[in-house]
Write a protein that holds these residues in place. Sequence first.
Motif, mmCIF file in Angstrom:
data_model
loop_
_atom_site.group_PDB
_atom_site.id
_atom_site.type_symbol
_atom_site.label_atom_id
_atom_site.label_comp_id
_atom_site.label_asym_id
_atom_site.label_seq_id
_atom_site.Cartn_x
_atom_site.Cartn_y
_atom_site.Cartn_z
ATOM 1 N N ASN A 1 0.653 -1.190 -0.056
ATOM 2 C CA ASN A 1 0.211 0.016 -0.078
ATOM 3 C C ASN A 1 1.039 1.281 0.171
ATOM 4 O OD1 ASN A 1 -2.371 -1.413 -0.118
ATOM 5 N ND2 ASN A 1 -2.884 -1.593 2.121
ATOM 6 N N ALA A 2 1.371 1.359 -1.059
ATOM 7 C CA ALA A 2 2.148 2.517 -1.300
ATOM 8 C C ALA A 2 2.400 2.950 -2.744
ATOM 9 C CB ALA A 2 3.861 2.385 -0.740
ATOM 10 N N VAL A 3 2.312 4.197 -3.223
ATOM 11 C CA VAL A 3 2.064 4.545 -4.608
ATOM 12 C C VAL A 3 3.625 4.207 -5.006
ATOM 13 C CG1 VAL A 3 1.930 6.307 -6.229
ATOM 14 C CG2 VAL A 3 0.244 6.047 -4.181
ATOM 15 N N THR A 4 3.464 3.717 -6.468
ATOM 16 C CA THR A 4 4.842 3.349 -7.135
ATOM 17 C C THR A 4 5.229 4.655 -7.872
ATOM 18 O OG1 THR A 4 3.454 2.369 -8.771
ATOM 19 C CG2 THR A 4 4.796 0.897 -7.244
ATOM 20 N N PRO A 5 6.449 5.084 -8.031
ATOM 21 C CA PRO A 5 6.848 6.250 -8.901
ATOM 22 C C PRO A 5 6.386 5.905 -10.213
ATOM 23 C CG PRO A 5 8.736 5.404 -7.429
ATOM 24 C CD PRO A 5 7.474 4.395 -7.445
ATOM 25 N N LEU A 6 6.286 7.092 -11.139
ATOM 26 C CA LEU A 6 5.741 7.192 -12.475
ATOM 27 C C LEU A 6 6.712 6.237 -13.532
ATOM 28 C CD1 LEU A 6 3.820 8.129 -14.473
ATOM 29 C CD2 LEU A 6 5.409 9.864 -14.992
ATOM 30 N N ASN A 7 6.247 5.258 -14.133
ATOM 31 C CA ASN A 7 6.986 4.224 -14.853
ATOM 32 C C ASN A 7 7.927 3.390 -14.088
ATOM 33 O OD1 ASN A 7 5.523 5.198 -17.068
ATOM 34 N ND2 ASN A 7 7.374 7.029 -17.345
ATOM 35 N N GLU A 8 7.607 3.016 -12.774
ATOM 36 C CA GLU A 8 8.556 2.392 -12.067
ATOM 37 C C GLU A 8 7.829 1.233 -11.416
ATOM 38 O OE1 GLU A 8 11.526 4.359 -9.716
ATOM 39 O OE2 GLU A 8 12.123 5.634 -11.221
ATOM 40 N N PRO A 9 7.170 0.408 -11.923
ATOM 41 C CA PRO A 9 6.298 -0.714 -11.105
ATOM 42 C C PRO A 9 7.212 -1.605 -10.238
ATOM 43 C CG PRO A 9 6.628 -1.142 -13.492
ATOM 44 C CD PRO A 9 7.120 0.152 -13.381
ATOM 45 N N ARG A 10 6.636 -2.176 -9.450
ATOM 46 C CA ARG A 10 7.257 -3.265 -8.623
ATOM 47 C C ARG A 10 7.210 -4.358 -9.695
ATOM 48 N NH1 ARG A 10 3.244 -1.697 -5.279
ATOM 49 N NH2 ARG A 10 3.794 -0.076 -3.897
ATOM 50 N N THR B 1 -1.478 3.099 -7.331
ATOM 51 C CA THR B 1 -1.862 4.402 -7.289
ATOM 52 C C THR B 1 -2.902 4.602 -6.273
ATOM 53 O OG1 THR B 1 -3.543 3.911 -9.049
ATOM 54 C CG2 THR B 1 -1.313 4.583 -9.783
ATOM 55 N N THR B 2 -3.351 5.908 -5.893
ATOM 56 C CA THR B 2 -4.268 6.033 -4.860
ATOM 57 C C THR B 2 -5.674 5.704 -5.647
ATOM 58 O OG1 THR B 2 -4.369 8.376 -5.476
ATOM 59 C CG2 THR B 2 -3.187 7.747 -3.491
ATOM 60 N N ASN B 3 -6.618 5.261 -4.705
ATOM 61 C CA ASN B 3 -7.978 5.104 -4.933
ATOM 62 C C ASN B 3 -8.818 5.388 -3.815
ATOM 63 O OD1 ASN B 3 -10.255 3.938 -6.817
ATOM 64 N ND2 ASN B 3 -10.398 2.509 -4.971
ATOM 65 N N GLY B 4 -9.197 6.870 -3.839
ATOM 66 C CA GLY B 4 -10.051 7.518 -2.696
ATOM 67 C C GLY B 4 -8.948 7.408 -1.493
ATOM 68 N N SER B 5 -9.626 6.689 -0.412
ATOM 69 C CA SER B 5 -8.826 6.657 0.970
ATOM 70 C C SER B 5 -7.609 5.348 0.915
ATOM 71 C CB SER B 5 -9.677 6.669 2.039
ATOM 72 O OG SER B 5 -10.324 5.593 1.921
ATOM 73 N N GLY B 6 -7.924 4.579 -0.528
ATOM 74 C CA GLY B 6 -7.220 3.345 -0.544
ATOM 75 C C GLY B 6 -6.370 3.364 -1.647
ATOM 76 N N PHE B 7 -6.104 2.090 -2.090
ATOM 77 C CA PHE B 7 -5.113 1.937 -3.235
ATOM 78 C C PHE B 7 -5.691 0.957 -4.333
ATOM 79 C CE2 PHE B 7 -2.766 3.080 0.455
ATOM 80 C CZ PHE B 7 -1.792 3.848 0.245
ATOM 81 N N ARG B 8 -5.210 1.124 -5.423
ATOM 82 C CA ARG B 8 -5.449 0.567 -6.617
ATOM 83 C C ARG B 8 -4.120 -0.288 -7.206
ATOM 84 N NH1 ARG B 8 -9.556 0.324 -10.425
ATOM 85 N NH2 ARG B 8 -10.469 2.428 -9.501
ATOM 86 N N LEU C 1 -6.705 -4.649 -8.208
ATOM 87 C CA LEU C 1 -6.809 -5.142 -6.971
ATOM 88 C C LEU C 1 -6.963 -3.621 -5.930
ATOM 89 C CD1 LEU C 1 -7.114 -7.348 -4.498
ATOM 90 C CD2 LEU C 1 -4.713 -6.811 -4.372
ATOM 91 N N LEU C 2 -8.137 -3.655 -5.492
ATOM 92 C CA LEU C 2 -8.446 -2.609 -4.632
ATOM 93 C C LEU C 2 -8.055 -2.816 -3.288
ATOM 94 C CD1 LEU C 2 -11.630 -1.183 -5.922
ATOM 95 C CD2 LEU C 2 -9.427 -0.682 -6.645
ATOM 96 N N THR C 3 -7.494 -2.071 -2.378
ATOM 97 C CA THR C 3 -6.830 -2.278 -0.868
ATOM 98 C C THR C 3 -7.535 -0.935 -0.169
ATOM 99 O OG1 THR C 3 -4.629 -1.813 -1.451
ATOM 100 C CG2 THR C 3 -5.322 -3.966 -1.369
ATOM 101 N N THR C 4 -7.242 -1.222 1.108
ATOM 102 C CA THR C 4 -7.212 -0.038 2.065
ATOM 103 C C THR C 4 -6.185 -0.287 3.233
ATOM 104 O OG1 THR C 4 -8.874 -1.142 3.460
ATOM 105 C CG2 THR C 4 -9.895 0.323 1.617
ATOM 106 N N ASN C 5 -5.847 0.851 3.768
ATOM 107 C CA ASN C 5 -4.818 0.869 4.862
ATOM 108 C C ASN C 5 -5.370 -0.013 5.975
ATOM 109 O OD1 ASN C 5 -2.759 2.107 3.818
ATOM 110 N ND2 ASN C 5 -4.014 4.051 3.957
#
Length: 314
Positions: A208-217, A275-282, A310-314
């Motif tokens: 649950n952390a945004v990846t830098p642009l063009n740098e996926p895990r 990426t962020t998805n509201g209060s969670g992550f996509r 996959l949608l997740t929340t903290n």
Amino acid sequence: MKRIIGLLVFVLLLCGCDDGDLIQETINFEDVTTQNCSTNEIIYKLRDSEALILEIKNVTFPVETTTQELEISTTNRVYYRFYNGEVTSATICETIPPATPTVTNQWIATSGTIVITTTAVKPLNPDDNSTKITGYNHNITFKNITFDTGKGTQVYETFPFGDYQIAATPLPFSFNKTLEQCATSKQLYDYNSSEALILDVDSNLIVNAVTPLNEPRVGLISDTKNKLTYRLFSGLVTGDYFCNDTFPTSPAFSEEWIAVTGIANTSGIVEVTTTTNGSGFRHTVVLKKVKMKKGNSDFILGDAYLFGDLLTTN
């Protein structure tokens, strides 16, 4: 007089050398399309007033890349027929064949081997370099085949019958691209009523952390991390099938394909962009140049196949 005697000697020598075998003739049906009868186990080729007929009983043409050999016998038979007119499918397949044309001569194979080499038909999609298995091609060759012609024998060391193609229904891959994750195993999966795509994802890829642009895990497909499995079921599959200690025995799956181990920067790559998805992550999961394999058959998902979000929340 010398010429007459010489001619008689030549005729006598010619007759003395005849052991009943025919002079080798060339039979070539390679450029003729193979057909089959729907009511029996006969496949055949027709050309004008000739027919090359192969009858194979109690043998299933495989749906994977393989080679099988069958001995010519009373069960597996080969005929080469000559008719007194143009031959059609009705002449070969009908229970009561037409009155004309009729067979004027027939060669019957008495020995030899039928070699069937099967390969998958996988047309390439140039848009994404993916492949789908749309059928199986069965290349048939006769080895050391001997024909009884009725007037002697004729032997071929190699006699190509040609290709016989059987269509196959491509795997559906009709997923909604909305991923679910098991709470304990962290396994990712997408499914519909008849199929499932399952990824035993490396936990380091879903963070649950945004990846830098063009740098996926990035991870690689393997048997221990990021194992990817496709299953086609013979019954209705529901969400209860997933996230158990072991998979249930019902519904049973009719096909299972496993992704081939990946090679760094080349194939079998799993990429996750967060990426962020509201209060969670996509978490968007993309499979790059992944090859799926079952037995000796395989197909490619393409340069970049979207597994889903996959949608997740903290």
